[in-house]
Structures are given as structure tokens and as C-alpha cells.
Design a protein around this motif. Structure first.
Motif, PDB file in Angstrom:
ATOM      1  N   ASP A 106      12.442   0.802   8.392  1.00  0.00           N
ATOM      2  CA  ASP A 106      11.319   0.032   7.869  1.00  0.00           C
ATOM      3  C   ASP A 106      11.324  -1.369   8.468  1.00  0.00           C
ATOM      4  O   ASP A 106      12.327  -1.832   9.030  1.00  0.00           O
ATOM      5  CB  ASP A 106      11.394  -0.061   6.347  1.00  0.00           C
ATOM      6  CG  ASP A 106      11.253   1.303   5.678  1.00  0.00           C
ATOM      7  OD1 ASP A 106      10.631   2.184   6.287  1.00  0.00           O
ATOM      8  OD2 ASP A 106      11.799   1.480   4.577  1.00  0.00           O
ATOM      9  N   HIS A 108       9.166  -5.526   8.127  1.00  0.00           N
ATOM     10  CA  HIS A 108       8.190  -6.418   7.518  1.00  0.00           C
ATOM     11  C   HIS A 108       7.740  -7.401   8.585  1.00  0.00           C
ATOM     12  O   HIS A 108       8.540  -8.189   9.098  1.00  0.00           O
ATOM     13  CB  HIS A 108       8.801  -7.173   6.323  1.00  0.00           C
ATOM     14  CG  HIS A 108       7.903  -8.258   5.784  1.00  0.00           C
ATOM     15  ND1 HIS A 108       6.652  -7.996   5.268  1.00  0.00           N
ATOM     16  CD2 HIS A 108       8.080  -9.618   5.700  1.00  0.00           C
ATOM     17  CE1 HIS A 108       6.093  -9.137   4.879  1.00  0.00           C
ATOM     18  NE2 HIS A 108       6.925 -10.135   5.130  1.00  0.00           N
ATOM     19  N   LYS A 166       6.270  -6.308   0.693  1.00  0.00           N
ATOM     20  CA  LYS A 166       6.412  -4.860   0.715  1.00  0.00           C
ATOM     21  C   LYS A 166       6.863  -4.425   2.114  1.00  0.00           C
ATOM     22  O   LYS A 166       6.427  -4.987   3.118  1.00  0.00           O
ATOM     23  CB  LYS A 166       5.109  -4.155   0.356  1.00  0.00           C
ATOM     24  CG  LYS A 166       4.752  -4.250  -1.123  1.00  0.00           C
ATOM     25  CD  LYS A 166       3.520  -3.422  -1.419  1.00  0.00           C
ATOM     26  CE  LYS A 166       3.194  -3.453  -2.910  1.00  0.00           C
ATOM     27  NZ  LYS A 166       4.218  -2.749  -3.701  1.00  0.00           N
ATOM     28  N   SER A 168       7.133  -1.916   5.335  1.00  0.00           N
ATOM     29  CA  SER A 168       6.262  -0.986   6.049  1.00  0.00           C
ATOM     30  C   SER A 168       7.117   0.034   6.787  1.00  0.00           C
ATOM     31  O   SER A 168       8.183  -0.294   7.320  1.00  0.00           O
ATOM     32  CB  SER A 168       5.381  -1.734   7.056  1.00  0.00           C
ATOM     33  OG  SER A 168       4.587  -2.703   6.398  1.00  0.00           O
ATOM     34  N   HIS A 169       6.628   1.261   6.819  1.00  0.00           N
ATOM     35  CA  HIS A 169       7.391   2.320   7.478  1.00  0.00           C
ATOM     36  C   HIS A 169       7.352   2.131   8.985  1.00  0.00           C
ATOM     37  O   HIS A 169       6.343   1.743   9.560  1.00  0.00           O
ATOM     38  CB  HIS A 169       6.815   3.686   7.115  1.00  0.00           C
ATOM     39  CG  HIS A 169       7.632   4.826   7.658  1.00  0.00           C
ATOM     40  ND1 HIS A 169       8.902   5.091   7.219  1.00  0.00           N
ATOM     41  CD2 HIS A 169       7.359   5.732   8.627  1.00  0.00           C
ATOM     42  CE1 HIS A 169       9.373   6.140   7.878  1.00  0.00           C
ATOM     43  NE2 HIS A 169       8.447   6.546   8.745  1.00  0.00           N
ATOM     44  N   GLU A 173       5.973  -3.473  13.755  1.00  0.00           N
ATOM     45  CA  GLU A 173       4.735  -3.767  13.034  1.00  0.00           C
ATOM     46  C   GLU A 173       3.580  -3.006  13.667  1.00  0.00           C
ATOM     47  O   GLU A 173       3.477  -2.914  14.898  1.00  0.00           O
ATOM     48  CB  GLU A 173       4.467  -5.277  13.089  1.00  0.00           C
ATOM     49  CG  GLU A 173       3.256  -5.715  12.290  1.00  0.00           C
ATOM     50  CD  GLU A 173       3.044  -7.212  12.370  1.00  0.00           C
ATOM     51  OE1 GLU A 173       2.267  -7.732  11.557  1.00  0.00           O
ATOM     52  OE2 GLU A 173       3.654  -7.855  13.247  1.00  0.00           O
ATOM     53  N   GLU A 180      -1.009   0.235   8.712  1.00  0.00           N
ATOM     54  CA  GLU A 180       0.317  -0.034   8.151  1.00  0.00           C
ATOM     55  C   GLU A 180       0.556   0.876   6.947  1.00  0.00           C
ATOM     56  O   GLU A 180      -0.230   0.910   6.008  1.00  0.00           O
ATOM     57  CB  GLU A 180       0.407  -1.495   7.703  1.00  0.00           C
ATOM     58  CG  GLU A 180       1.811  -2.040   7.631  1.00  0.00           C
ATOM     59  CD  GLU A 180       2.322  -2.487   8.989  1.00  0.00           C
ATOM     60  OE1 GLU A 180       3.244  -1.797   9.484  1.00  0.00           O
ATOM     61  OE2 GLU A 180       1.828  -3.468   9.540  1.00  0.00           O
ATOM     62  N   THR A 182       2.785   1.240   3.921  1.00  0.00           N
ATOM     63  CA  THR A 182       3.748   0.461   3.135  1.00  0.00           C
ATOM     64  C   THR A 182       4.381   1.328   2.055  1.00  0.00           C
ATOM     65  O   THR A 182       3.808   2.330   1.602  1.00  0.00           O
ATOM     66  CB  THR A 182       3.061  -0.752   2.473  1.00  0.00           C
ATOM     67  OG1 THR A 182       1.987  -0.286   1.642  1.00  0.00           O
ATOM     68  CG2 THR A 182       2.507  -1.683   3.535  1.00  0.00           C
TER      69      THR A 182
END
Length: 399
Positions: A106, A108, A166, A168-169, A173, A180, A182
């Protein structure tokens, strides 16, 4: 200042334009010959510094280089995941000083969310040294969804103590915000690390349990880790662990030093080819020196004839041409050395920001300096034909 040197300086001042072009050609050739080796050495030293807090990386079978760049530098996709049981076995094995899980997947705003344990903050270069990763503000995480942010991630993502976001997978990015994906859980920043200059400055560290929950790995049997950073109590224990892990087939043990050595060998092959190109560039610079000296000789034939008529011998005229060449090439080489350090330093900062860790300042070693200084005898060699021609010039021809 002796007479030959004084005359040479006056002659060079009279030909400022041609002098500037020759000095610039020598400087650019020198900088070209040195910049790539300097930057390559910066990358090598920076990567080694970033990997110095642990002895062994245990990852999924595949490319050792990819395992290192993904799990340590967060620059690549991992080879795959390991069962969490591999981490537990390493953690509880006799002779283990520290086993640190790493869980990726993940991000961010492009900064990797790294699942780990509190043992991550106890990593040290030497057993008696203070912890390598230290909290500048706040505290170490204690429960799921708490985050300790690296210095660069906190600054560039605008994160402060108490900030929430949160995850994000994915490892990067998304290009478009609407794409996105999340996760449901909300992260809260409880600590910010001191800058280290390494890849962890870009990381958002959270308990490994957070990663398991975010990816639906609730049952212990389904839990996975991306890698394990391993440190043994004894040096012999490292090699025992390497043999045991690699013999099992479920995981791969990577010694960072071996990976860096292999990368160094590849770089050495590239630098050997670059060294050949550098010699060609230096040869072109020597040719430029020859053209400059030859053109200057044609321009000052009357001056040379006057010197001969005033009693200057052929050795004096010969030495005058070589002295001018020596001054020109030496100034160009010194300027090129400074230019190479400036370019490699600036390029190292730009490259380091892309790689995610700070590159050390360029170091000019004697072998590299001697490679550049080889242009001085090359320039003098190129000046020999014009110098001989000037010495043989008859004063009666132009008087």
C-alpha cells in the motif's frame, strides 16, 4: 617570474579568445572523463550505507537484486510474499538477535506504507550503538493503524502528529485520483522519525498487523510478509541461517554485500567502456590543444622572428611554446576537476531524490585525478610539432 614564463603569460593574454576556447575544451573533456565514475561511486556508497543496519534479507525466491531494491529501497515490486511462519521461525530461532518483518503493498501519495514491528526501531549498526532509527517527534506506534512517518514523507505529504489519512492499494500513487483504490481503515500519525538520509525517510511505518487486516489476512495461516530483516548474535550464525533458508526452498536469503559486489562488477564493465570513451574525449581535447597551439604559432611568427633576432635561441622559443601549452592545459584540467565535482554533486542530489536516499558527496580519488591529469602530457605531446616548427623558424623570413 622568469623571462619565458612572463612572455608566455603576456602572449596568452593577447589571445584571450582562443585561450578561452582551448581551456573550455580541456575543462569539458576532463569533466566528461570524471563525472560518471564519481556519480557511480556515490550511488554505491549511498546504497551500502542504507543497508548497514542488518546482516541478512530473507525474501521470496527470485532475483536477489529485486528483493533488495523492493524491500530495502522501496523502488521495485517484490518477488512475492512469504508465509508469516518464516518470520516466526527466524524470530524464535536460537542465535537470533533481531528479526524484523516487512510488509508492503500500500501507499499514501506515493510513499510506501511499510508494515513492521517495534523491533524495527531497535536496529543498530553495532550492538552498542544507539538505535539507527530514532523518533524526533511523538512516539513509536503501539496499536494497529498508528503510523511513524519518515522525515521526508512527513514533510512532502504534509503529515504532522495527529494527521490522519487512508492507505491506497498498490506500491505507487495512481495517475488519476478516481482510479485510487483506498482501504477502509484510517491511519493516524503518532511519530515522526529523525532524518537518516536513507530510504526509510520516505516510508510510513505501521504495525504489520495493520497490513494483514487491510489485506484480509485475519487467520494466522493466511498471513504473509514481504521480507524479513535478520541480524544474528554471531557471524557464524548468519551463514548457518543462509544455508538453512536456501536449502528449504520456501524463501531466499540475500546477503546485501554480495548483491552490491555483483552490481559493482556490472558497473565496472560499464565504467571500463566509459574509460575508453573518456580516452577518446581526452584525445579530442589534445587535438584541440594542437590546433590552438598551431594557430597561435602561425599568428606569432613575426614575434618569434623578432625574439630570434634579439638573441633568443631555439631552446628558448621551443620552451616558450611548451610553457604556453602547459599553462593552458593545466588551467583547463583544474577547471574541469572543479566542474566534475560540481556536476556530480548536483547530479547526485537529483539522483538521490529519485532513488529515495541521500548520496554522499563525490570523492575525487587519485586514480580518477590521474586520469584527468593525463591530459597535461597529452597536451604537451600535441604541442611538440608546433614548438619544433617555431624553434626552426628563420628570423630572416619575416624581418
Amino acid at each position: 617570474m622568469n623571462t619565458s614564463l612572463w612572455i608566455a603569460v603576456r602572449a596568452l593574454r593577447a589571445r584571450r579568445g582562443a585561450l578561452l576556447l582551448t581551456v573550455l575544451a580541456v575543462a569539458l573533456a576532463t569533466a566528461t572523463a570524471l563525472t560518471v565514475p564519481l556519480v557511480s561511486r556515490q550511488v554505491e556508497r549511498g546504497a551500502q550505507d542504507a543497508a548497514q543496519v542488518f546482516d541478512l534479507l530473507v525474501a521470496a525466491p527470485g532475483s536477489p537484486t529485486q528483493a533488495l531494491t523492493s524491500s530495502l529501497f522501496y523502488l521495485d515490486a517484490p518477488n512475492g510474499n512469504l508465509p508469516a511462519s518464516v518470520y516466526e521461525d527466524l524470530r524464535t530461532s536460537p542465535g537470533t538477535r533481531r528479526a524484523v518483518p516487512i510488509g508492503l503493498g500500500d501507499n499514501h501519495l506515493g510513499f510506501p506504507i511499510v508494515g513492521t514491528s517495534t523491533a524495527f526501531f531497535d536496529q543498530r549498526i553495532k550492538p552498542k550503538d544507539p538505535p539507527y532509527f530514532r523518533v524526533a517527534q511523538g512516539r513509536i506506534f503501539g496499536t494497529e493503524h498508528e503510523v511513524v512517518a519518515g522525515a521526508r514523507a512527513a514533510q512532502e505529504a504534509g503529515l504532522r502528529l495527529g494527521s490522519t489519512f487512508k492507505g491506497s492499494h498498490g506500491l505507487e500513487e495512481a495517475e488519476h485520483p478516481e482510479d485510487e483504490a483506498t482501504h477502509e481503515g484510517t491511519y493516524r500519525v503518532v511519530g515522526i522519525l529523525q532524518p537518516t538520509g536513507g530510504p526509510v525517510d520516505r516510508a510510513l511505518l505501521t504495525p504489520i498487523e495493520t497490513i494483514w487486516e487491510a489485506h484480509g489476512q485475519v487467520a494466522p495461516a493466511s498471513r504473509q510478509v514481504t521480507a524479513v530483516l535478520y541480524t544474528s548474535e554471531q557471524l557464524a550464525g548468519i551463514y548457518t541461517t543462509v544455508q538453512r533458508i536456501n536449502a528449504g526452498g520456501k524463501a531466499m536469503a540475500v546477503l546485501p554485500g554480495q548483491v552490491f559486489a555483483q552490481a559493482r562488477d556490472v558497473l565496472a564493465q560499464g565504467q571500463a567502456a566509459y574509460a575508453g570513451l573518456s580516452l577518446l574525449v581526452l584525445g579530442i581535447a589534445a587535438l584541440t590543444v594542437w590546433l590552438g597551439v598551431h594557430a597561435a604559432t602561425l599568428e606569432r611568427q613575426r614575434t618569434v622572428a623578432l625574439l630570434r633576432a634579439l638573441g633568443a635561441g631555439r631552446p628558448t622559443v621551443f620552451g616558450l611554446v611548451l610553457t604556453e601549452t602547459l599553462l593552458t592545459v593545466t588551467v583547463g584540467v583544474l577547471l574541469g576537476l572543479g566542474l566534475a565535482l560540481l556536476v556530480s554533486g548536483t547530479g547526485g542530489q537529483i539522483l538521490g531524490s529519485r532513488l529515495g536516499f541521500i548520496l554522499p558527496a563525490p570523492q575525487l580519488t587519485w586514480p580518477l585525478a590521474l586520469r584527468a591529469m593525463a591530459l597535461i602530457p597529452l597536451g604537451l605531446l600535441a604541442a611538440l610539432p608546433p614548438a619544433i616548427g617555431a624553434a626552426r623558424l628563420s628570423p630572416l623570413r619575416y624581418l
